[in-house]
Design a protein around this motif. Structure first.
Motif, short mmCIF file in Angstrom:
data_model
loop_
_atom_site.label_atom_id
_atom_site.label_comp_id
_atom_site.label_asym_id
_atom_site.label_seq_id
_atom_site.Cartn_x
_atom_site.Cartn_y
_atom_site.Cartn_z
N VAL A 150 12.93 -71.92 34.50
CA VAL A 150 13.80 -70.75 34.29
C VAL A 150 13.79 -69.84 35.51
O VAL A 150 14.81 -69.21 35.82
CB VAL A 150 13.39 -69.97 33.01
N LEU A 151 12.68 -69.76 36.23
CA LEU A 151 12.64 -68.93 37.43
C LEU A 151 13.50 -69.53 38.55
O LEU A 151 14.18 -68.81 39.28
CB LEU A 151 11.20 -68.76 37.91
N VAL A 152 13.45 -70.84 38.67
CA VAL A 152 14.21 -71.50 39.74
C VAL A 152 15.71 -71.45 39.46
O VAL A 152 16.53 -71.27 40.37
CB VAL A 152 13.73 -72.96 39.91
N THR A 153 16.10 -71.55 38.17
CA THR A 153 17.52 -71.53 37.82
C THR A 153 18.05 -70.13 37.53
O THR A 153 19.26 -69.93 37.46
CB THR A 153 17.78 -72.43 36.60
N GLY A 154 17.15 -69.17 37.31
CA GLY A 154 17.58 -67.81 37.04
C GLY A 154 18.18 -67.62 35.67
O GLY A 154 19.04 -66.76 35.47
N GLN A 155 17.73 -68.41 34.68
CA GLN A 155 18.24 -68.29 33.32
C GLN A 155 17.28 -67.44 32.49
O GLN A 155 16.15 -67.83 32.24
CB GLN A 155 18.38 -69.67 32.69
N GLY A 156 17.74 -66.25 32.09
CA GLY A 156 16.92 -65.37 31.27
C GLY A 156 15.99 -64.49 32.07
O GLY A 156 15.24 -63.70 31.50
N VAL A 157 16.04 -64.61 33.38
CA VAL A 157 15.16 -63.84 34.26
C VAL A 157 15.77 -63.88 35.66
O VAL A 157 16.46 -64.85 36.01
CB VAL A 157 13.73 -64.45 34.26
#
Length: 359
Positions: free
Chosen positions: A297-304
């Motif tokens: 999620v950090l690498v894709t920027g989903q939800g954060v």
């Protein structure tokens, strides 16, 4: 929109080994090669924890596992409260001396305390035979904690020869008196199908008893039953409610599962920010699965907000625990040399190692 893959949990009996965390068999992320379900261990672990005020040091890898039972003293007995208070403050020798006097006078809680102290080498040299003797005296007098502790010793063959038949009877008696740890471990024996005939419905009943009493491991296990329809009708809503309860009690596996449910909006309103916060918590509790999901999620920027350096730091950490991920490997290869050096430095700092050695 990226979806986090839930953890598929194999509903099999995984008895707890002493001084080890509960491990429900987990299918790794899609990027990992499938692994067979873990073979059931032979030593159920007691679920009681040491008082926070006086945590016991972690034993060396070669030390014998110890049974841990924290007696719950009745509030109307000041003498027993004093023994327990000494125990809570780490004054084990004083607790031993006072419990010895009380036990001679017939105090069952003091007997259980003596078993605890002997079993865990607290204030006295470890002696499983003496621990078993004191636990048996207290169990014969009706103490449910002593019944549970003695059952663990009988299963492990400590303080005497292994006696699984006696252990089952003790667990059943303790569970009947409302001990959630006993109900949970008895459920595992029904799942194992070795000591007892396999009976998933009976296991589910016992897990429900323990879960209703607030046992987080039972809540997590029962959630997997409802999720997969094992021994109970399939019910995702009940599964998620149980995962939430177990996660609030700091069960790491439940934190990961509940975070995934929140992220995907499965059985609960979608809450990506809450999911990422839970994944971060579980990652810092050394859950390799959480570390892998957090990296994604950090690498894709989903939800954060996107943070590839931080995400790939967690990817490198997860890889050392065997949770590889080709997609994240590709992202790591595309980082600038400066950012890659930052991610590797962060991983080394977390791991406390100058060299990264992924499995």
């Amino acid at each position: 929109m990226q979806r986090l893959r839930p953890i598929s949990i194999v509903a099999c009996c995984l008895l707890w080994t002493a001084n080890a965390h509960a491990q429900i068999s987990l299918t790794p992320p899609a990027a990992d090669a499938p692994k067979p379900a873990a073979k059931p261990a032979t030593q159920p672990h007691t679920l009681a924890k040491k008082p926070a005020a006086a945590p016991a040091p972690k034993p060396a890898a070669t030390s014998a596992p110890a049974v841990t039972v924290v007696p719950t003293p009745p509030p109307d007995d000041p003498n027993v409260d004093l023994v327990y208070g000494l125990y809570q403050r780490g004054m084990y020798k004083s607790a031993f001396n006072l419990a010895s006097m009380r036990a001679v006078a017939g105090d069952t809680k003091a007997m259980t305390m003596l078993g605890e102290l002997y079993a865990n080498a607290l204030g006295v040299k470890r002696d499983f035979a003496k621990a078993a003797d004191w636990y048996k005296r207290a169990a014969d007098a009706g103490d449910r904690e002593a019944m549970f502790a003695l059952a663990m010793l009988r299963l492990e063959g400590r303080g005497g020869a292994p006696n699984r038949e006696e252990a089952v009877k003790l667990l059943a008696s303790s569970a009947k008196l409302g001990n959630p740890k006993a109900a949970y471990n008895l459920a595992l024996l029904y799942l194992d199908g070795q000591t007892l005939p396999q009976d998933v419905k009976r296991a589910a009943e016992l897990l429900r008893q323990a879960a209703d009493a607030g046992n987080p491991e039972a809540q997590y296990a029962l959630a997997t039953f409802y999720k997969e329809g094992t021994g109970v009708p399939k019910d995702i809503d009940k599964a998620v409610r149980l995962l939430q309860a177990a996660a609030l009690a700091d069960n790491v596996d439940a934190e990961v599962e509940y975070a995934i449910a929140l992220y995907n909006g499965t059985g609960t309103p979608k809450n990506e920010a809450g999911a990422v916060a839970l994944l971060s918590k579980a990652a810092r509790q050394n859950s390799a699965i959480a570390q892998n999901r957090l990296a994604r999620v950090l690498v894709t920027g989903q939800g954060v907000p996107m943070d590839k350096v931080e995400g790939l730091k967690w990817h490198l950490i997860a890889k050392t625990a065997g949770k590889g991920d080709p997609m994240l490997d590709d992202e790591l290869a595309r980082l600038s040399p400066e950012d890659r050096a930052k991610a590797e430095a962060g991983a080394r700092k977390w791991l406390g190692s100058p060299v990264l050695t992924p499995r």
